[in-house]
Design a protein around this motif. Structure first.
Motif, short mmCIF file in Angstrom:
data_model
loop_
_atom_site.label_atom_id
_atom_site.label_comp_id
_atom_site.label_asym_id
_atom_site.label_seq_id
_atom_site.Cartn_x
_atom_site.Cartn_y
_atom_site.Cartn_z
N GLN A 170 19.03 3.24 7.77
CA GLN A 170 18.16 4.12 7.01
C GLN A 170 17.22 3.30 6.13
N PRO A 171 16.04 3.85 5.80
CA PRO A 171 15.16 3.14 4.87
C PRO A 171 15.75 3.15 3.47
N GLU A 172 15.49 2.07 2.72
CA GLU A 172 15.98 2.02 1.35
C GLU A 172 15.32 3.12 0.52
N ALA A 173 16.08 3.68 -0.39
CA ALA A 173 15.59 4.81 -1.17
C ALA A 173 14.37 4.43 -2.01
N THR A 174 14.29 3.16 -2.43
CA THR A 174 13.18 2.74 -3.30
C THR A 174 12.09 2.01 -2.53
N ALA A 175 12.12 2.03 -1.20
CA ALA A 175 11.15 1.28 -0.41
C ALA A 175 9.73 1.80 -0.61
N LYS A 176 8.79 0.87 -0.78
CA LYS A 176 7.37 1.19 -0.90
C LYS A 176 6.63 0.46 0.21
N TYR A 177 5.95 1.23 1.05
CA TYR A 177 5.24 0.65 2.19
C TYR A 177 3.76 0.48 1.87
N PHE A 178 3.14 -0.47 2.53
CA PHE A 178 1.73 -0.77 2.28
C PHE A 178 0.85 0.29 2.92
N GLY A 179 -0.26 0.60 2.25
CA GLY A 179 -1.12 1.69 2.68
C GLY A 179 -1.00 2.84 1.71
N ASP A 180 -1.73 3.92 1.96
CA ASP A 180 -1.71 5.08 1.08
C ASP A 180 -2.02 4.66 -0.36
N ASN A 181 -1.01 4.68 -1.23
CA ASN A 181 -1.24 4.35 -2.64
C ASN A 181 -1.08 2.86 -2.95
N LEU A 182 -0.91 2.05 -1.92
CA LEU A 182 -0.79 0.60 -2.13
C LEU A 182 -1.78 -0.11 -1.20
N GLN A 183 -3.02 -0.21 -1.64
CA GLN A 183 -4.09 -0.83 -0.87
C GLN A 183 -4.29 -2.29 -1.29
N HIS A 184 -4.85 -3.10 -0.39
CA HIS A 184 -5.07 -4.50 -0.72
C HIS A 184 -6.16 -4.64 -1.78
N MET A 185 -6.08 -5.71 -2.55
CA MET A 185 -7.03 -5.96 -3.64
C MET A 185 -7.96 -7.14 -3.34
N ASN A 186 -7.66 -7.92 -2.28
CA ASN A 186 -8.47 -9.10 -1.99
C ASN A 186 -8.29 -9.50 -0.53
N TRP A 187 -9.40 -9.91 0.10
CA TRP A 187 -9.36 -10.44 1.47
C TRP A 187 -10.36 -11.59 1.53
N GLN A 188 -9.87 -12.80 1.86
CA GLN A 188 -10.71 -13.98 1.90
C GLN A 188 -10.44 -14.77 3.18
N GLU A 189 -11.51 -15.38 3.75
CA GLU A 189 -11.36 -16.34 4.83
C GLU A 189 -12.39 -17.43 4.65
N ASN A 190 -12.10 -18.65 5.15
CA ASN A 190 -12.94 -19.79 4.77
C ASN A 190 -13.89 -20.26 5.86
N GLY A 191 -14.02 -19.53 6.97
CA GLY A 191 -14.95 -19.94 8.01
C GLY A 191 -16.37 -19.48 7.74
#
Length: 240
Positions: A89-110
């Motif tokens: 079973q999934p943990e009761a306190t599990a928080k998955y990425f997406g919805d209300n948890l969006q990324h704050m930074n995306w970087q690449e060096n090419g």
């Protein structure tokens, strides 16, 4: 013996199987079923469910909870996502990425934008041993012979979580890659875990203490550019 039952063919059947309650609805259509299952044996032992099994169009329908619990597995119905969980079973306190948890930074060096990312976009992602996931983060190159060597994807934590849990490996469509990729977990811009990802390896468990961290970052680095690849964080989630 032949009998006729009113009910919805789709949707309500799952509710009936999980809860053991009889379900009817206005607008449902008549279906014809056969109550001709005399016995069910699980590991050579006869067992009889409370709800009588039936045959519909050549398929035998048996209550899902009855079968799973007879095999020693726990069953849970998640009404919010209309999902049946069997076994782990999934943990009761599990928080998955997406919805209300969006990324704050995306970087690449090419010089060109040759990396790409995704997380929990509604698709199913497979690892190299065939397991399927609908909770994931992926980072990889989108064409061959790119000049990019590193990419970083960051998410805010705001000190709210204690653990980051996931499995790390190549996705199924990358199992023929010749790349050896370095994967690094960053907490507040500090490296806390580094793993090498190679073709032919089983997905590896990640269990990272993130207590007090304000942000978490996932860095992917590669030296050569002979093939495309995608690194996956499978069943990636945070625990409070």
């Amino acid at each position: 013996m032949k009998d006729k039952v009113k009910g919805l063919v789709a949707g309500l059947l799952i509710g009936t199987v999980v809860t053991g309650a009889t379900a009817y609805a206005a607008g449902g259509k008549m279906i014809e079923v056969f109550y001709n299952v005399k016995d069910i044996k699980i590991n050579k032992v006869s067992k009889t469910p409370t709800e009588q099994p039936f045959v519909l169009n050549g398929t035998t329908f048996v209550p899902l909870r009855f079968v799973a619990e007879s095999l020693g597995e726990e069953v849970k119905w998640d009404s919010k996502t209309a999902t049946v969980w069997i076994g782990e079973q999934p943990e009761a306190t599990a928080k998955y990425f997406g919805d209300n948890l969006q990324h704050m930074n995306w970087q690449e060096n090419g010089k060109d934008f040759t990396y790409e990312y995704s997380y929990n976009e509604g698709d199913i992602v497979k690892d190299t041993v065939g397991n399927s996931y609908n909770n994931y983060i992926t980072i990889g190159t989108n064409y061959i012979f790119s000049d990019a060597k590193e990419a970083l994807l960051e998410f805010p934590l705001n000190g709210q979580y204690k653990k980051f849990v996931s499995k790390l490996g190549f996705t199924d469509d990358s199992k023929a890659t010749k790349e050896t990729v370095t994967f690094t977990v960053m907490l507040d811009d500090v490296s806390v875990a580094t793993r090498s990802v190679k073709a032919g390896e089983f997905p590896a468990d990640l269990n990272i203490d993130v207590s007090g961290a304000q942000k978490i970052g996932f860095k992917v680095s590669n030296e050569s550019h002979a093939t495309q690849f995608t690194v996956g964080l499978f069943d990636a989630h945070l625990l409070k």
